[in-house]
Design a protein around this motif. Structure first.
Motif, short mmCIF file in Angstrom:
data_model
loop_
_atom_site.label_atom_id
_atom_site.label_comp_id
_atom_site.label_asym_id
_atom_site.label_seq_id
_atom_site.Cartn_x
_atom_site.Cartn_y
_atom_site.Cartn_z
N ILE A 75 0.83 -1.22 0.00
CA ILE A 75 0.00 0.00 0.00
C ILE A 75 0.86 1.27 0.00
O ILE A 75 0.49 2.28 -0.58
CB ILE A 75 -0.96 -0.01 1.22
N GLN A 88 -7.54 5.31 -3.79
CA GLN A 88 -7.27 5.92 -2.47
C GLN A 88 -8.08 7.21 -2.31
O GLN A 88 -8.66 7.46 -1.25
CB GLN A 88 -5.78 6.24 -2.31
N ASP A 95 -15.13 8.62 2.69
CA ASP A 95 -14.85 8.47 4.12
C ASP A 95 -15.06 7.01 4.56
O ASP A 95 -15.77 6.72 5.52
CB ASP A 95 -15.73 9.40 4.95
N GLN A 98 -13.10 3.11 9.05
CA GLN A 98 -13.41 3.31 10.46
C GLN A 98 -12.11 3.07 11.22
O GLN A 98 -11.29 3.96 11.32
CB GLN A 98 -14.56 2.41 10.90
N CYS A 99 -11.87 1.86 11.71
CA CYS A 99 -10.59 1.67 12.40
C CYS A 99 -9.44 1.69 11.41
O CYS A 99 -8.30 1.97 11.78
CB CYS A 99 -10.59 0.38 13.21
N GLY B 106 -11.84 3.58 15.78
CA GLY B 106 -12.56 3.56 14.52
C GLY B 106 -13.92 4.23 14.61
O GLY B 106 -14.60 4.40 13.61
N ASN B 234 -15.16 14.57 7.07
CA ASN B 234 -14.44 13.30 6.89
C ASN B 234 -13.42 13.10 8.00
O ASN B 234 -12.98 14.05 8.64
CB ASN B 234 -13.76 13.26 5.54
N ARG B 235 -13.04 11.86 8.16
CA ARG B 235 -12.09 11.51 9.21
C ARG B 235 -10.77 12.25 9.04
O ARG B 235 -10.22 12.33 7.95
CB ARG B 235 -11.83 10.00 9.14
N ALA B 238 -7.94 10.08 7.59
CA ALA B 238 -8.27 9.28 6.40
C ALA B 238 -7.05 9.09 5.49
O ALA B 238 -6.80 8.00 4.98
CB ALA B 238 -9.41 9.93 5.64
N ARG B 239 -6.29 10.15 5.31
CA ARG B 239 -5.16 10.03 4.38
C ARG B 239 -4.10 9.08 4.92
O ARG B 239 -3.52 8.27 4.18
CB ARG B 239 -4.56 11.42 4.09
N ILE B 241 -4.61 6.57 6.73
CA ILE B 241 -5.12 5.20 6.61
C ILE B 241 -4.96 4.69 5.18
O ILE B 241 -4.44 3.61 4.96
CB ILE B 241 -6.59 5.12 7.08
N VAL B 242 -5.37 5.50 4.21
CA VAL B 242 -5.36 4.97 2.83
C VAL B 242 -3.95 4.86 2.25
O VAL B 242 -3.75 4.17 1.26
CB VAL B 242 -6.27 5.78 1.86
N THR B 243 -3.01 5.53 2.86
CA THR B 243 -1.64 5.42 2.36
C THR B 243 -0.82 4.41 3.17
O THR B 243 0.36 4.20 2.89
CB THR B 243 -0.92 6.79 2.44
N GLY B 244 -1.43 3.79 4.17
CA GLY B 244 -0.70 2.79 4.96
C GLY B 244 0.23 3.42 5.99
O GLY B 244 1.06 2.73 6.58
N MET B 246 -0.74 5.02 8.77
CA MET B 246 -1.28 4.98 10.12
C MET B 246 -0.58 3.88 10.91
O MET B 246 -0.45 2.76 10.45
CB MET B 246 -2.77 4.68 10.04
N TYR B 248 -0.46 1.39 13.99
CA TYR B 248 -1.11 0.67 15.09
C TYR B 248 0.01 0.15 16.00
O TYR B 248 1.20 0.26 15.66
CB TYR B 248 -1.96 -0.46 14.53
N ASP B 251 2.98 -1.58 14.65
CA ASP B 251 3.71 -0.86 13.61
C ASP B 251 4.68 0.15 14.21
O ASP B 251 5.48 0.76 13.51
CB ASP B 251 2.73 -0.10 12.70
N SER B 422 -6.41 1.85 17.61
CA SER B 422 -6.46 0.41 17.38
C SER B 422 -7.43 0.01 16.30
O SER B 422 -8.34 0.75 15.97
CB SER B 422 -6.87 -0.31 18.66
N GLY B 423 -7.21 -1.20 15.84
CA GLY B 423 -8.03 -1.76 14.78
C GLY B 423 -9.30 -2.39 15.29
O GLY B 423 -9.51 -3.59 15.16
#
Ligand code: FES
Ligand code: FES
Lengths: 153, 765
Positions: A75, A88, A95, A98-99, B106, B234-235, B238-239, B241-244, B246, B248, B251, B422-423
């Protein structure tokens, strides 16, 4: 322990590993590439989903013997020079997360779905996405984000 | 963004009766730690609005307490004195650093909190950096994330504290710009004079030192002026998360040399290590240490930890251990034994009914249910030099800190518990088993560790929603020949459950009233503050009995309602049919709550209740009231003749009334997630206990809903704002959605839903 060479996110890597070590733990614990997540370790949940060449792959069940000489994308390398992949971007616009823990795998799977099928139906989405589990229940927005990315392409 | 003239408090502004302490740190930045003293409980504006008119203890003796004082009240009352403790800092770069004393799993609480800060401070949401606060003992019961009360509990305190900060900023800016405070307008982190001269918030630290009077009298904004609160947002992460990007817990690279660690756990629950030989494991590549460790979930259980360079190597080392195990504590128990024992303790329903009345009744059985968050239990621990540092996803970090301290013989102040996003949790992370175990292992092996439960351990040795049985009986009189509707004369619910471990998340809050509720007990308090019948059903009584079994439990996205309310709502449907009435009309006629009627009407109208549907498909309704909120769900289901294996929820319409919506985008996500949980629990899966071992091990056999099981069509309706403080939302929709799915299934198949998940009990149903 043999040295095994492969490419990850465009960088060649040589690492000492057992042939039956699973790729996921090598890239996470030794290379610090943590985008692919551990969710089950047995290829069921999809949280680690990445690419091998052009194909979807689940690194938690890829033995290093199969990784040798291959090139992998996680990713982290989906966005190029900080420009997000349309999938993406669609994920942000809808949006979805969630987690967020499952989302790297969801996005990677959706990217390949859209490459194969630029205009997937609900049934196509069910089929392609059902082996990526999301415990938070973001499926509805995943579906919307896939459709959004499809129409923006 | 528009600018807003500041509201300058006057001498007549009400002074909060609690002692207010504001620390203004002079220097290049304005750093404000604002706190109200805890000198009154129920004396401040927040608490007095909530306080029951009678003493809590007196109220707690009364069944169906949830009508008057509910769990949300108890949580808010117990936490209130400690809720005002925030750290907000304005950096040199004019960014707002805000430490949130809650846990993000989440549910979007970081984003909701940032929205409140943005609103009151007049900054853009992307000017705010939110982090999660580590455990701070002084917060006592004010740092708990659970019971759907996060937004409600932040609402007044965060608005007041940020309003206070803005008052300081406005006055500082006025001094700097040489104008009156009333002439200063603020937007995007900049304060501006009428002539256009402006100053960044970061540059206004002068002149407000010690001005606690300003802070004390500051008034939060009038909701009619809101531009952030209530608008879809929006969260904020978010960015990442979608780019990996974030991170946890597993990590994180916070402790150099913290190595992957797994624990070999016993074959059955509560088992312990008799002896073990780690020599083969220790000779495996990458393995650096092994030790026996008392595990935490089961209390008296133990296992063997393996520390290695990678998790793959740790797994291999674990598999090479030779361990002799002592028997477990549940080896003679299977589901059926538990059900038999629960039947034996379940209290009887009311005695036989007079002649001429009829009854509808049923016994419902819900299985143990894993929380199964996608990220398993994880923690990093570094115990060295008489101190412990831990990173974990804890919703009750202060309790974690206390327990780890006790365990290691340290003072809580020597234990640092850092809270990591956390997830997922769903109630699982109210407990912090991984953190306790990681600290133990680190102290034994003398090096930092990264402990992760495997998916298999998480399923087999995690906690679970308690197995429960529910006997529900309603008596009624049909509508007379002379006209007039029938009437329900009594409604009894007797629940017997495997005891719920509610020590954390709710226990702390309730213990704050220990003197008053001690004798009544946690579970009874939880039951009576959450369970009610919102229909006019004559004599109603809802009673709980519970029994301890050696299976670890934790609340599961709600406490009792995810099961108890389903049983009630299924019987409501059956009552309506028995009385010859439409399920919707019957509810509308007997409901004694306007807000519930409104959400029900909304889903019936939007979902076209009563439309004609093909064979084996049907609609179903479910309704729920809790957390000061209301939810109604209309579900449509498609079943097939080959039993319910292929049952699919094809559409859901959900209406919620949460008084005030802070973030519609986030709330909609919570609603849809909870609706998805209903598909998981009602149709698809549950745990089985076979002679002391949980049968399931991964998502392959603990079959949570997948994309192909969820409705392509979901409509979410928010009722108009009808109150100031937001009600709870995270768990709200689970019971209503679960009931709607069960009722739709019943209407499509003619089968009465009695034991869940339905697909496992088709024959019995
Ligand atoms: S961790 Fe690889 S599929 Fe679950
Ligand atoms: S977003 Fe939490 S598991 Fe998918």
């Amino acid at each position: 322990m043999p040295d095994i060479t492969f490419d990850i996110n465009g960088t060649p890597v040589t690492i000492d590993a057992e042939n039956d070590d699973a790729l996921l733990y090598l890239i996470r614990d030794r290379l610090g590439i943590t985008g692919p997540k551990y969710g089950c370790g047995v290829g069921v949940c999809g949280a680690c989903t990445s690419f091998r060449g052009d194909e979807l792959v689940r690194p938690c069940i890829v033995p290093m013997s199969d990784a040798a000489g291959q090139s992998f994308t996680t990713i982290e390398a989906l966005a190029v020079d900080d420009v997000l992949h349309p999938v993406q971007q669609a994920w942000i616009d809808e949006d979805v997360a969630q987690c967020g823990y499952c989302q790297a795998g969801q996005i990677m799977t959706a990217v390949k779905l859209l490459e194969r099928n630029p205009n997937p139906s609900d049934a196509d989405i069910d089929e392609a996405m059902s082996d990526n589990y999301c415990r938070c229940g973001t499926y509805h927005r995943i579906r919307k984000a896939i459709k959004r990315a499809a129409s923006s392409a | 963004m528009s600018s807003h003239p500041s509201a300058v408090p006057t001498a007549a502004a009400p002074v909060d009766r609690r002692s207010f302490i504001g620390y203004v740190v002079k220097g290049s930045t304005l750093a404000v730690a604002l706190s109200y003293g805890a000198d009154t409980l129920g004396g401040g504006t927040t608490a007095s609005a909530l306080a029951p008119t009678r003493p809590v203890g007196e109220v707690l003796g009364i069944p169906e307490l949830a009508d008057g004082v509910d769990l949300t009240d108890l949580l808010l009352l117990s936490g209130d004195p400690f809720y005002y403790d925030f750290l907000i800092r304005i950096t040199d770069e004019n960014r707002i650093r805000f430490e949130l004393p809650r846990m993000e799993v989440g549910q979007g609480i970081e984003t909701a909190a940032a929205m409140i800060v943005a609103e009151e401070l007049d900054v853009a949401i992307d000017q705010i950096d939110v982090s999660l606060s580590p455990a701070e003992i002084r917060r006592a019961t004010g740092q708990i994330t659970g019971g759907s009360h996060s937004v409600a509990s932040l609402w007044d305190p965060l608005r007041k504290v940020t309003a206070a900060l803005r008052a300081l900023i406005v006055h500082g800016a006025a001094t700097r710009l040489g104008v009156a405070p009333g002439q200063v307008s603020t937007a995007n982190g900049v304060a501006t004079a009428p002539d256009g001269r402006s100053v960044r918030y970061a540059d206004v630290s002068d002149g407000v030192e010690g001005r606690n009077d300003l802070a004390r009298t500051a008034v939060p904004k009038d909701p009619s002026t809101y531009r952030v609160i209530g608008s879809p947002t929006n969260r904020i992460d978010a960015r990442d998360i979608v780019t990996g990007r974030m991170k946890y817990a597993m990590d994180l690279d916070v402790v150099p040399g913290a190595l992957p660690t797994v624990v070999a756990r016993p074959p059955t629950l509560g088992g312990t290590v008799r002896s073990y030989d780690a020599s083969a494991a220790l000779s495996m590549p990458g393995v650096v240490a092994a030790c026996e460790v008392p595990t935490d979930v089961e209390g008296a259980s133990s296992g063997v930890a393996v520390v290695a360079r990678t998790f793959g190597e740790a797994f291999r080392g674990r598999d090479a251990l030779r361990i002799e195990w002592n028997p477990g504590t549940a080896d003679d128990l299977s589901d059926d034994d538990i059900i038999t024992q629960l039947r034996a303790i379940n209290l009887p329903t009311l005695p036989a009914v007079p002649i001429l009345t009829k009854s509808v009744s049923g016994e419902f059985i819900f299985p143990y249910m894993a929380h199964a968050p996608l990220e398993t239990m994880t923690a990093i621990a570094d115990v060295s030099g008489g101190k412990a540092r831990v990173w974990t996803g804890a919703k009750t970090p202060i309790a974690a800190q206390a327990k780890i301290a006790r365990d290691l013989g340290m003072l809580p102040t020597d234990v640092e518990v850092n809270v990591v996003k956390s997830g997922g949790s769903f109630g699982r992370r109210l407990f912090f088993d991984a953190a306790v175990e990681a600290a133990r292992i680190s102290s034994i092996v003398g090096r930092p560790v990264k402990l992760m439960f495997t998916r298999q351990e998480d399923t087999k040795f995690g906690r679970a929603r308690p197995l429960s049985i529910h006997k529900v009986q309603a008596t009624y009189r049909r509508g007379g020949l002379l006209g007039g509707p029938g009437a329900v004369l009594s409604f009894d619910h007797r629940a017997a459950t495997s005891a719920l471990d509610a020590r954390h998340g709710f226990g702390e809050g309730i213990t704050a009233f220990a003197g008053e509720v001690g004798a009544f007990g946690f579970s009874q308090t939880l039951w009576h503050t959450t369970q009610l019948v919102q229909y006019d059903f004559g004599l109603t009584s809802l009673l709980l009995n519970e029994k301890e079994f050696p299976v670890a439990t934790s609340s599961w996205r709600g406490i009792y309602s995810g099961t108890a309310v389903v049983a009630n709502e299924v019987i409501v449907d059956e009552l309506a049919r028995a009385m010859g009435e439409d399920e919707y009309e019957f509810r509308m006629r007997t409901l004694d709550d306007d807000r519930s009627q409104a959400v029900l009407r909304a889903v019936a109208e939007a979902g076209g209740w009563g439309r004609s549907m093909p064979r084996r498909t049907a609609q179903g309704l479910g309704l729920h009231k809790e957390y000061k909120s209301r939810a109604a769900v209309l579900a449509e289901i498609k079943t097939s003749p080959s039993a319910q294996q292929d049952a699919r929820v094809t559409k859901m319409v959900v209406a919620v009334d949460v008084n005030r919506v802070v973030n519609p985008t986030g709330l909609e996500a919570q609603v849809i997630g909870a609706a998805t949980d209903a598909i998981t629990t009602i149709l698809r899966t549950g745990l089985h206990l076979d002679s002391g071992a949980i049968r399931e091990s991964s998502y392959g056999d603990f079959e949570i809903a997948q994309m192909k099981h969820t409705p392509p069509e979901i409509e979410v309706i928010f009722m108009p704002t009808n109150g100031d403080r937001p009600g709870g939302a995270g768990e709200l929709v689970v019971p209503a959605a679960a009931a709607a799915v069960a009722n739709a299934f019943a209407r499509a198949t003619g089968i009465r839903p009695r034991r869940f998940p339905l697909r496992d009990f088709y024959e019995e149903a």
